[in-house]
Design an enzyme around this catalytic site. Structure first.
Site, PDB file in Angstrom:
ATOM      1  CG  PHE A   1      -2.026   1.007   1.121  1.00 16.58           C
ATOM      2  CD1 PHE A   1      -3.128   0.793   0.305  1.00 16.58           C
ATOM      3  CD2 PHE A   1      -1.939   2.204   1.811  1.00 16.58           C
ATOM      4  CE1 PHE A   1      -4.122   1.757   0.177  1.00 16.58           C
ATOM      5  CE2 PHE A   1      -2.936   3.169   1.693  1.00 16.58           C
ATOM      6  CZ  PHE A   1      -4.033   2.942   0.870  1.00 16.58           C
TER       7      PHE A   1
ATOM      8  CE1 TYR B   1      -9.680   3.031   6.419  1.00 18.56           C
ATOM      9  CE2 TYR B   1      -8.855   4.284   8.291  1.00 18.56           C
ATOM     10  CZ  TYR B   1      -8.669   3.758   7.032  1.00 18.56           C
ATOM     11  OH  TYR B   1      -7.480   3.932   6.378  1.00 18.56           O
ATOM     12  CE  LYS B   2      -8.420  -0.672   4.683  1.00 20.18           C
ATOM     13  NZ  LYS B   2      -8.644   0.281   3.613  1.00 20.18           N
TER      14      LYS B   2
ATOM     15  NE  ARG C   1     -10.253  -1.722  -3.625  1.00 16.27           N
ATOM     16  CZ  ARG C   1      -9.678  -1.193  -2.557  1.00 16.27           C
ATOM     17  NH1 ARG C   1      -8.542  -1.694  -2.123  1.00 16.27           N
ATOM     18  NH2 ARG C   1     -10.205  -0.183  -1.912  1.00 16.27           N
TER      19      ARG C   1
HETATM   20  C1  LIG Z   1      -3.011  -1.857   3.431  1.00 15.07           C
HETATM   21  C2  LIG Z   1      -3.311  -0.472   3.914  1.00 15.07           C
HETATM   22  N1  LIG Z   1      -2.430   0.178   4.719  1.00 15.07           N
HETATM   23  C3  LIG Z   1      -2.692   1.424   5.166  1.00 15.07           C
HETATM   24  C4  LIG Z   1      -3.867   2.073   4.820  1.00 15.07           C
HETATM   25  C5  LIG Z   1      -4.155   3.483   5.240  1.00 15.07           C
HETATM   26  O1  LIG Z   1      -3.608   3.988   6.331  1.00 15.07           O
HETATM   27  P1  LIG Z   1      -4.240   5.292   7.031  1.00 15.07           P
HETATM   28  O2  LIG Z   1      -5.436   4.807   7.791  1.00 15.07           O
HETATM   29  O3  LIG Z   1      -3.175   5.822   7.855  1.00 15.07           O
HETATM   30  O4  LIG Z   1      -4.694   6.223   5.945  1.00 15.07           O
HETATM   31  C6  LIG Z   1      -4.811   1.432   4.006  1.00 15.07           C
HETATM   32  C7  LIG Z   1      -6.075   2.065   3.596  1.00 15.07           C
HETATM   33  O5  LIG Z   1      -6.352   3.227   3.680  1.00 15.07           O
HETATM   34  C8  LIG Z   1      -4.509   0.135   3.538  1.00 15.07           C
HETATM   35  O6  LIG Z   1      -5.365  -0.501   2.750  1.00 15.07           O
HETATM   36  N1  LIG Z   2      -8.996   5.520   4.085  1.00 16.23           N
HETATM   37  C1  LIG Z   2      -9.612   5.892   2.964  1.00 16.23           C
HETATM   38  C2  LIG Z   2     -10.079   7.206   2.809  1.00 16.23           C
HETATM   39  C3  LIG Z   2     -10.721   7.586   1.651  1.00 16.23           C
HETATM   40  C4  LIG Z   2     -10.918   6.690   0.631  1.00 16.23           C
HETATM   41  C5  LIG Z   2     -10.475   5.385   0.729  1.00 16.23           C
HETATM   42  C6  LIG Z   2      -9.787   4.998   1.884  1.00 16.23           C
HETATM   43  C7  LIG Z   2      -9.236   3.632   2.007  1.00 16.23           C
HETATM   44  O1  LIG Z   2      -9.205   3.098   3.067  1.00 16.23           O
HETATM   45  C8  LIG Z   2      -8.711   2.985   0.791  1.00 16.23           C
HETATM   46  C9  LIG Z   2      -8.183   1.607   1.055  1.00 16.23           C
HETATM   47  N2  LIG Z   2      -7.160   1.545   2.072  1.00 16.23           N
HETATM   48  C10 LIG Z   2      -7.651   0.900  -0.159  1.00 16.23           C
HETATM   49  O2  LIG Z   2      -7.325  -0.257  -0.026  1.00 16.23           O
HETATM   50  O3  LIG Z   2      -7.567   1.455  -1.244  1.00 16.23           O
END
Ligand SMILES: Cc1ncc(COP(=O)(O)O)c(C=O)c1O
Ligand SMILES: Nc1ccccc1C(=O)C[C@H](N)C(=O)O
Length: 404
Positions: A127, A229-230, A376
């Site tokens: 990511f 939040y997921k 997705r």
């Molecule tokens: C694998 C992964 N790592 C990290 C994040 C994001 O981290 P953060 O919550 O700090 O934006 C996401 C999604 O947003 C993710 O899918």
């Molecule tokens: N935190 C977000 C805020 C805004 C829009 C998407 C996200 C996601 O979480 C994306 C996700 N992590 C992803 O796997 O693409």
């Protein structure tokens, strides 16, 4: 004729759906892997928190329960979703901040004990935030990133990791479920390979926590991070979690040494002395309000059981793959076909998927789009029905026809 109806009728977890806000509407929600729906009980819980806890107890709330909430809730999360014994998980900050704190703490510790270990191993399809944080820390500490090249429809294999690690490796940073393709890493095997090379390993569990069973202690993982939040339905920007294996905690120095991780915060003394255990990884005042909603979801996950949730997740993603195979001939599957190698979402590839996604959103069918050409489909097991999958994939077929 609907093929979803008998699947919903036979689904032992079907009744959980009505415990989420909005599940009664016709909207098709395929993005629980970016932002889970609210649990219906959350509205009452937030109201009660404002009225009774915050409004009633005021500053006394800190002594009575909030100081301990990050680690108490962390222990609950560890027990229900992560296979982590108490005392190793805490909630607070964002995933990005946890990544910074734990990667820095880990590499500083390894380099202190063995200065020849100057590399962080990470894959090209990790990511973005993981890659960016690792890049920043490498620059800050004079370390090098060793990249494992990964296709966007795959993940890191045991052979690739074996080739990348060695006497120079300080830390390996991997995702359990890949955000693009949903590739499910063989975590016990990859952890063993990193350890055999003398390195530590950090697992990003953002796309698995609450959907795919995790066994951090069983894998002998060193560190982990993930968001809530997921699949844990904590709401937009709800605080993330960090895990540090108990055997490492005393050796690690976290880089953001704030007063809330101090051994005695209200001593307010001249110098920093880290608290014992997981508490030392907390920095500032914990985001208590942000921990309210995820408690409702953790209760549902515990009630359903993470193994039953995974079984439904496999059934949902398999059904989506089957429908794509039979009704979307122009589309290719960008996720593993074998459910044992797949997390909780399915990615379908077609050059027009960006336009298709925009059209679907206008019609209350909500997947998301990830380059290159990936639609997705996130299937949150407790709030998604087979009927929703069927209607959603029909809408994809229509949108693909219309955009041709
Ligand atoms: C694998 C992964 N790592 C990290 C994040 C994001 O981290 P953060 O919550 O700090 O934006 C996401 C999604 O947003 C993710 O899918
Ligand atoms: N935190 C977000 C805020 C805004 C829009 C998407 C996200 C996601 O979480 C994306 C996700 N992590 C992803 O796997 O693409």
């Amino acid at each position: 004729m609907s093929t979803a109806a008998p699947l919903d009728a036979a689904d032992p977890l079907a009744h959980f759906r009505e415990r989420f806000v909005g599940a009664e509407s016709d909207l098709v929600y395929f993005d629980g892997n970016s932002l889970g729906r609210p649990v219906a009980a959350t509205a009452g819980r937030l109201g009660a928190f404002v009225r009774d806890d915050w409004g009633g107890r005021l500053i006394r709330g800190w002594d009575e329960q909030w100081m301990e909430l990050p680690t108490r809730l962390g222990d609950d999360l560890g027990r229900i979703c992560l296979g982590a014994a108490p005392g190793q998980t805490a909630i607070g900050d964002s995933t990005t901040v946890w990544l910074y704190k734990l990667i820095r703490a880990a590499v500083d510790h390894v380099v202190r004990t063995d200065p020849a270990r100057t590399e962080i191993v990470i894959d090209t399809d990790n990511f973005p935030t993981d890659r960016y944080v690792a890049e920043g820390i490498a620059a800050e500490r004079g370390l090098t990133l060793r990249w494992i090249e990964v296709e966007t429809s795959a993940g890191v294999t045991a052979d690739q990791l074996r080739e990348a690690v060695g006497e120079r490796t300080a830390l390996v940073v991997l995702c359990h479920v890949a955000y693009r393709a949903a590739w499910l890493a063989d975590a016990p095997e990859l952890t063993r390979i990193a350890h055999d090379a003398g390195a530590l390993v950090l697992w990003d569990l953002c796309h698995s926590a609450g959907s795919v069973p995790v066994a951090l202690d069983g894998w002998d993982a060193d560190l982990a991070v993930g968001c809530t939040y997921k699949y844990l339905n904590g709401g937009p920007g709800s605080p993330a979690f960090g895990y540090v294996n108990a055997r490492l905690q005393a050796d690690l120095t976290q880089p953001i040494q704030g007063w809330m991780g101090h051994a005695d915060p209200f001593l307010m003394g001249p110098g920093y002395a880290p608290a014992k255990g997981m508490r030392r990884f907390i920095s500032g005042t914990p985001p208590i309000l942000g921990m309210v909603a995820m408690q409702s979801m953790l209760e549902l996950v515990e009630e359903a059981g993470i193994e039953a949730i995974r079984a439904k997740s496999v059934a949902l993603t398999s059904y989506a793959v089957e429908l794509a195979d039979t009704t979307l001939p122009a589309v290719t599957l960008a996720s593993p076909r074998d459910p044992a190698q797949r997390g909780g979402h399915v990615t379908l590839h077609h050059d027009r998927m960006r336009a298709v996604t925009a059209r679907l959103w206008e019609r209350d069918v909500i997947p998301d789009y990830r380059d290159p050409g990936g639609l997705r489909i996130g299937l949150s097991p407790l709030s998604t029905s087979f009927d929703e999958v069927e209607r959603g994939l029909e809408a994809v077929a229509t949108a693909l026809r219309e955009t041709s």
